[in-house]
Motif scaffolding. Structure first.
Motif, PDB file in Angstrom:
ATOM      1  N   ARG A 287      24.259  41.446  29.247  1.00  0.00           N
ATOM      2  CA  ARG A 287      24.430  42.708  28.513  1.00  0.00           C
ATOM      3  C   ARG A 287      24.465  43.908  29.456  1.00  0.00           C
ATOM      4  NH1 ARG A 287      20.044  44.647  23.933  1.00  0.00           N
ATOM      5  NH2 ARG A 287      21.143  46.545  23.222  1.00  0.00           N
ATOM      6  N   VAL A 288      23.763  43.832  30.597  1.00  0.00           N
ATOM      7  CA  VAL A 288      23.773  44.960  31.536  1.00  0.00           C
ATOM      8  C   VAL A 288      24.812  44.790  32.638  1.00  0.00           C
ATOM      9  CG1 VAL A 288      21.387  45.617  31.103  1.00  0.00           C
ATOM     10  CG2 VAL A 288      21.884  43.946  32.897  1.00  0.00           C
ATOM     11  N   THR A 289      25.018  43.556  33.086  1.00  0.00           N
ATOM     12  CA  THR A 289      25.917  43.372  34.227  1.00  0.00           C
ATOM     13  C   THR A 289      27.381  43.620  33.874  1.00  0.00           C
ATOM     14  OG1 THR A 289      25.971  40.988  33.788  1.00  0.00           O
ATOM     15  CG2 THR A 289      24.387  41.771  35.430  1.00  0.00           C
ATOM     16  N   ARG A 290      27.707  43.689  32.599  1.00  0.00           N
ATOM     17  CA  ARG A 290      29.094  44.003  32.220  1.00  0.00           C
ATOM     18  C   ARG A 290      29.424  45.485  32.433  1.00  0.00           C
ATOM     19  NH1 ARG A 290      27.194  42.690  26.840  1.00  0.00           N
ATOM     20  NH2 ARG A 290      28.358  40.752  27.111  1.00  0.00           N
ATOM     21  N   HIS A 291      28.377  46.285  32.694  1.00  0.00           N
ATOM     22  CA  HIS A 291      28.583  47.725  32.940  1.00  0.00           C
ATOM     23  C   HIS A 291      28.712  47.968  34.440  1.00  0.00           C
ATOM     24  CE1 HIS A 291      27.630  49.105  28.793  1.00  0.00           C
ATOM     25  NE2 HIS A 291      26.858  48.031  28.776  1.00  0.00           N
ATOM     26  N   ARG A 292      29.778  48.631  34.835  1.00  0.00           N
ATOM     27  CA  ARG A 292      29.998  48.911  36.252  1.00  0.00           C
ATOM     28  C   ARG A 292      28.983  49.920  36.802  1.00  0.00           C
ATOM     29  NH1 ARG A 292      34.834  47.369  38.420  1.00  0.00           N
ATOM     30  NH2 ARG A 292      34.796  49.126  39.869  1.00  0.00           N
ATOM     31  N   ASN A 293      28.362  50.679  35.924  1.00  0.00           N
ATOM     32  CA  ASN A 293      27.388  51.677  36.369  1.00  0.00           C
ATOM     33  C   ASN A 293      25.952  51.156  36.289  1.00  0.00           C
ATOM     34  OD1 ASN A 293      27.643  51.669  33.574  1.00  0.00           O
ATOM     35  ND2 ASN A 293      27.141  53.840  33.337  1.00  0.00           N
ATOM     36  N   PHE A 294      25.820  49.829  36.269  1.00  0.00           N
ATOM     37  CA  PHE A 294      24.498  49.205  36.362  1.00  0.00           C
ATOM     38  C   PHE A 294      24.313  48.668  37.770  1.00  0.00           C
ATOM     39  CE2 PHE A 294      21.985  45.265  36.355  1.00  0.00           C
ATOM     40  CZ  PHE A 294      20.762  45.785  35.955  1.00  0.00           C
ATOM     41  N   HIS A 295      23.121  48.900  38.331  1.00  0.00           N
ATOM     42  CA  HIS A 295      22.855  48.487  39.707  1.00  0.00           C
ATOM     43  C   HIS A 295      21.494  47.803  39.764  1.00  0.00           C
ATOM     44  CE1 HIS A 295      26.256  51.056  40.724  1.00  0.00           C
ATOM     45  NE2 HIS A 295      25.666  52.007  40.013  1.00  0.00           N
ATOM     46  N   LEU A 296      21.469  46.605  40.362  1.00  0.00           N
ATOM     47  CA  LEU A 296      20.263  45.786  40.443  1.00  0.00           C
ATOM     48  C   LEU A 296      19.729  45.821  41.868  1.00  0.00           C
ATOM     49  CD1 LEU A 296      18.326  43.687  39.181  1.00  0.00           C
ATOM     50  CD2 LEU A 296      19.985  41.927  39.854  1.00  0.00           C
ATOM     51  N   HIS A 297      18.420  46.112  42.015  1.00  0.00           N
ATOM     52  CA  HIS A 297      17.776  46.161  43.318  1.00  0.00           C
ATOM     53  C   HIS A 297      16.724  45.052  43.379  1.00  0.00           C
ATOM     54  CE1 HIS A 297      19.214  50.388  44.208  1.00  0.00           C
ATOM     55  NE2 HIS A 297      19.341  50.338  42.880  1.00  0.00           N
ATOM     56  N   LEU A 298      16.903  44.085  44.274  1.00  0.00           N
ATOM     57  CA  LEU A 298      15.941  43.001  44.457  1.00  0.00           C
ATOM     58  C   LEU A 298      15.045  43.290  45.658  1.00  0.00           C
ATOM     59  CD1 LEU A 298      18.301  39.935  43.865  1.00  0.00           C
ATOM     60  CD2 LEU A 298      16.737  41.006  42.227  1.00  0.00           C
ATOM     61  N   SER A 299      13.866  42.677  45.667  1.00  0.00           N
ATOM     62  CA  SER A 299      12.874  42.932  46.726  1.00  0.00           C
ATOM     63  C   SER A 299      12.696  44.439  46.919  1.00  0.00           C
ATOM     64  CB  SER A 299      13.307  42.278  48.038  1.00  0.00           C
ATOM     65  OG  SER A 299      13.443  40.892  47.895  1.00  0.00           O
ATOM     66  N   ALA A 300      12.503  45.142  45.795  1.00  0.00           N
ATOM     67  CA  ALA A 300      12.538  46.604  45.842  1.00  0.00           C
ATOM     68  C   ALA A 300      11.353  47.241  45.119  1.00  0.00           C
ATOM     69  CB  ALA A 300      13.851  47.102  45.245  1.00  0.00           C
ATOM     70  N   PRO A 301      10.117  47.005  45.591  1.00  0.00           N
ATOM     71  CA  PRO A 301       8.968  47.708  44.991  1.00  0.00           C
ATOM     72  C   PRO A 301       8.989  49.187  45.368  1.00  0.00           C
ATOM     73  CG  PRO A 301       8.283  46.497  46.934  1.00  0.00           C
ATOM     74  CD  PRO A 301       9.723  46.127  46.713  1.00  0.00           C
ATOM     75  N   TRP A 302       8.550  50.026  44.449  1.00  0.00           N
ATOM     76  CA  TRP A 302       8.481  51.460  44.729  1.00  0.00           C
ATOM     77  C   TRP A 302       7.243  51.753  45.561  1.00  0.00           C
ATOM     78  CZ3 TRP A 302      10.256  55.440  40.541  1.00  0.00           C
ATOM     79  CH2 TRP A 302      11.550  55.115  40.107  1.00  0.00           C
ATOM     80  N   SER A 303       7.410  52.577  46.576  1.00  0.00           N
ATOM     81  CA  SER A 303       6.271  52.976  47.405  1.00  0.00           C
ATOM     82  C   SER A 303       5.806  54.389  47.076  1.00  0.00           C
ATOM     83  CB  SER A 303       6.638  52.891  48.891  1.00  0.00           C
ATOM     84  OG  SER A 303       7.788  53.682  49.170  1.00  0.00           O
ATOM     85  N   SER A 304       6.658  55.191  46.455  1.00  0.00           N
ATOM     86  CA  SER A 304       6.270  56.561  46.099  1.00  0.00           C
ATOM     87  C   SER A 304       7.134  57.045  44.949  1.00  0.00           C
ATOM     88  CB  SER A 304       6.420  57.505  47.302  1.00  0.00           C
ATOM     89  OG  SER A 304       7.789  57.585  47.685  1.00  0.00           O
ATOM     90  N   ALA A 305       6.611  58.021  44.208  1.00  0.00           N
ATOM     91  CA  ALA A 305       7.357  58.628  43.112  1.00  0.00           C
ATOM     92  C   ALA A 305       6.776  60.003  42.832  1.00  0.00           C
ATOM     93  CB  ALA A 305       7.292  57.756  41.868  1.00  0.00           C
TER      94      ALA A 305
END
Length: 496
Positions: A287-305
Motif C-alpha cells: 500500500r505504501v511502496t506503490r507511491h513514488r513519494n514514499f521512502h524507506l530507511h533501514l538501520s535508521a534509529p533517530w539520535s536526535s529530534a
C-alpha cells in the motif's frame, strides 16, 4: 443506571442479590471484546452486568473507526469471533443477510468498515447498552467487593462490583510507547498511532513515520493517500520483520493449552516474538511502496529530534532530515503502574519478574513487567494471602501476552478466552453463595402429577383358576379411559 443485565428475580439470572452491590460484573471497555463478554455472561445466566467505555459514543469506542487504519482485517473472514459459536450472530450470517451469499464468497478478508458495521448490528441485536462517556479512575478493594470510582461525563460516581473484566484495549496494561528521542517534541508536531490524527492537515506536508509494525505502515499509507508531499518511514532493524512467529501457536494443542506450559517454555516463546519483531501484512507494505513519494530507511534509529523554524529536525546516521510532522508507530509498553485505576492494588499484583528468573542471556525487561496471570486471566498475588481480591479482576488485554502467547484481545483469542473467563466468573459467583444455592436446591417441590395418572396401569398379577387341567386365559376388558386392554380378575368356576 443503564446495564446489560437480567434482574435477580428473572429466571435467566441465577446470581442472588447482595445488599450494597450494584453489579455482579463490570466490563471495562465497550468495544468488540467487552460486548462479547456481556453476551457470554448473559448466556451463562449471570445478571447485573454493566459495560462501561470512556469513549463518548459507539463510533469512538474500540479501534475500528478511530485508530485502526488498515483497509482489511488481518484475520481470515471465517475465524470465529464475538458470536461465540452462535452462527446466527456471526459476521457471515450478517453479511449474507445484507449483501447476499455470492457477495460473501468473493473476498477472503473483511473490510474494516464492514466489521465496524457488523459490530454495531451485533451490539444492537443483543441489546447491550454500553455506558459511553464513563471512565474508570480507581479500583478500591473493599472486602469481598470493589468500590469503583467512575467519572460519567464530568460527574464523579462510586459504584460497587464483585467482579471486573479489563477488556480495555491495547493500552490496557500500560500505554502508547514513545521513544525518548521523540518524547520532547511538542504535540503540535508529534502524534502516536493511538491518537486521532487529522490526516487531511498533512496534505502537502513532509511526514516522518517512526516504526515498522502494521500501525506504522498503515499510518504512512493514510498520510500518502491524504496528499502528503512525501513520507519517510524509519526502521531500527536492517530489514522488515517477515516471520509470523505466532502462526506456529495456532494449532489446537498450543492454542487451547498454551497457558499450562511451564514458565520456561512460555518465556522462551516470548523471547522468540521479541527477537522476530512485529510483522506487518504484505498488503500494508504494498500500500505504501506503490507511491513514488514514499521512502524507506533501514538501520535508521533517530539520535536526535528538535523543532527548528516550525519543522522537526531529525538526526539519523549522521544525516539531518526536516519534517513538518512526525508519527510514532512504536507500539505500546506494559507497565501496570502507569494505569491510574490500578494505583491502589498494583503493588500486590504478581508480575513475571516476580515469578520467573530467566537463565543467563535470556533477559527480557519488558516481558518481566507483564502480569503473571492465572488460567482465567485473573491477577495473582505477589505474596499469597495479602490481596485475595485480585482473583476477581480478569485482564483481557495485551498484558496477557507472556502468559497466553498471543496478542490478547484480537479476534483470534475470543473463542478461547471469553468462555474460560466467563466460566470462572460463574464458578466463583456460585461458590461464593454456596449456602444460598444449597438452600435453593433443597427447597420443597410440588409434584407434577398424582398416582391417579397411572393407577389404571398398575399390574396386579393374574389370580389362579381352580380345577383340573390347564388354566384358561383371563378375561380381558378395556380400560375405560384409554380403550386399551387390561386383564380382568378371573372368577372361580365349578365343574360342569
Amino acid at each position: 443506571m443503564a446495564e446489560a443485565e437480567t434482574s435477580a428475580g428473572d429466571l435467566r439470572s441465577w446470581v442472588p442479590d447482595r445488599p450494597g452491590i450494584d453489579h455482579n460484573v463490570v466490563v471495562v471497555g465497550g468495544g468488540q471484546n467487552g460486548c462479547a463478554f456481556a453476551f457470554a455472561l448473559s448466556r451463562s445466566g449471570i445478571g447485573k452486568v454493566s459495560i462501561i467505555d470512556a469513549a463518548p459514543d459507539a463510533d469512538h469506542a474500540g479501534v475500528w473507526l478511530t485508530r485502526a487504519r488498515m483497509r482489511r482485517l488481518r484475520t481470515p473472514k471465517a475465524v470465529s469471533g464475538p458470536e461465540l459459536g452462535v452462527r446466527e450472530l456471526s459476521f457471515q450470517s450478517w453479511y449474507e443477510a445484507t449483501r447476499g451469499a455470492a457477495a460473501y464468497d468473493v473476498f477472503d478478508r473483511i473490510s474494516r468498515t464492514d466489521w465496524a458495521d457488523y459490530l454495531s448490528w451485533y451490539r444492537t441485536t443483543l441489546g447491550l447498552p454500553v455506558r459511553y462517556g464513563t471512565r474508570l479512575v480507581r479500583i478500591e478493594p473493599d472486602g469481598a467487593f470493589f468500590r469503583l470510582h467512575l467519572v460519567e461525563g464530568d460527574r464523579p460516581v462510586v459504584e460497587t462490583a464483585r467482579k471486573i473484566i479489563l477488556a480495555n484495549g491495547v493500552a490496557g496494561s500500560g500505554g502508547p510507547s514513545i521513544p525518548p528521542v521523540l518524547s520532547t517534541l511538542p504535540r503540535s508536531h508529534l502524534a502516536h498511532t493511538a491518537d486521532a490524527i487529522d490526516f487531511d492537515r498533512l496534505a502537502g506536508k513532509s511526514v516522518a513515520v517512526v516504526g515498522a509494525a502494521a500501525s506504522a505502515f498503515d499510518a504512512a499509507a493514510v498520510a500518502l493517500e491524504s496528499g502528503a508531499a512525501n513520507v519517510h518511514l524509519f526502521v531500527r532493524r536492517d530489514h522488515i520483520s517477515s516471520l509470523p512467529v505466532y502462526r506456529n501457536r495456532f494449532y489446537p494443542g498450543a492454542f487451547e493449552h498454551y497457558s499450562n506450559l511451564p514458565d520456561a517454555v512460555r518465556w522462551r516463546q516470548a523471547l522468540l516474538g521479541r527477537d522476530a519483531g512485529s510483522t506487518p501484512p504484505a498488503e500494508s507494505i504494498d500500500r505504501v511502496t506503490r507511491h513514488r513519494n514514499f521512502h524507506l530507511h533501514l538501520s535508521a534509529p533517530w539520535s536526535s529530534a528538535i523543532v527548528r523554524n516550525d519543522r522537526v529536525e531529525a538526526g539519523v546516521n549522521g544525516e539531518t532530515f526536516a519534517f513538518d510532522f512526525v508519527i510514532a508507530g512504536t507500539g505500546y509498553f506494559t507497565d501496570l503502574s502507569a494505569r491510574p485505576e490500578l494505583a491502589d492494588i498494583v503493588q500486590h499484583i504478581r508480575l513475571w519478574r516476580d515469578q520467573y528468573v530467566p537463565p543467563e542471556g535470556a533477559a527480557y525487561e519488558e516481558g518481566g513487567a507483564h502480569p503473571y496471570l492465572g488460567l482465567a486471566h485473573e491477577f495473582l498475588e505477589k505474596t499469597p494471602g495479602t490481596a485475595p481480591y485480585l482473583r476477581n479482576i480478569h485482564a483481557y488485554n495485551p498484558g496477557a501476552y507472556v502468559s497466553f502467547g498471543l496478542p490478547t484481545g484480537d479476534i483470534w483469542t475470543m473463542r478461547r478466552d471469553v468462555p474460560i473467563i466467563t466460566k470462572r466468573i460463574g464458578l466463583d459467583l456460585f461458590l461464593d453463595d454456596v449456602a444460598h444455592h444449597d438452600a435453593r436446591m433443597l427447597a420443597p417441590l410440588s409434584p407434577e402429577f398424582g398416582i391417579e395418572r397411572y393407577a389404571s396401569a398398575i399390574w396386579r398379577g393374574r389370580q389362579p383358576i381352580l380345577g383340573e387341567g390347564n388354566a384358561e386365559p383371563a378375561d380381558v376388558q378395556p380400560r375405560a379411559e384409554t380403550g386399551s386392554a387390561v386383564p380382568a380378575v378371573a372368577k372361580s368356576r365349578s365343574r360342569s
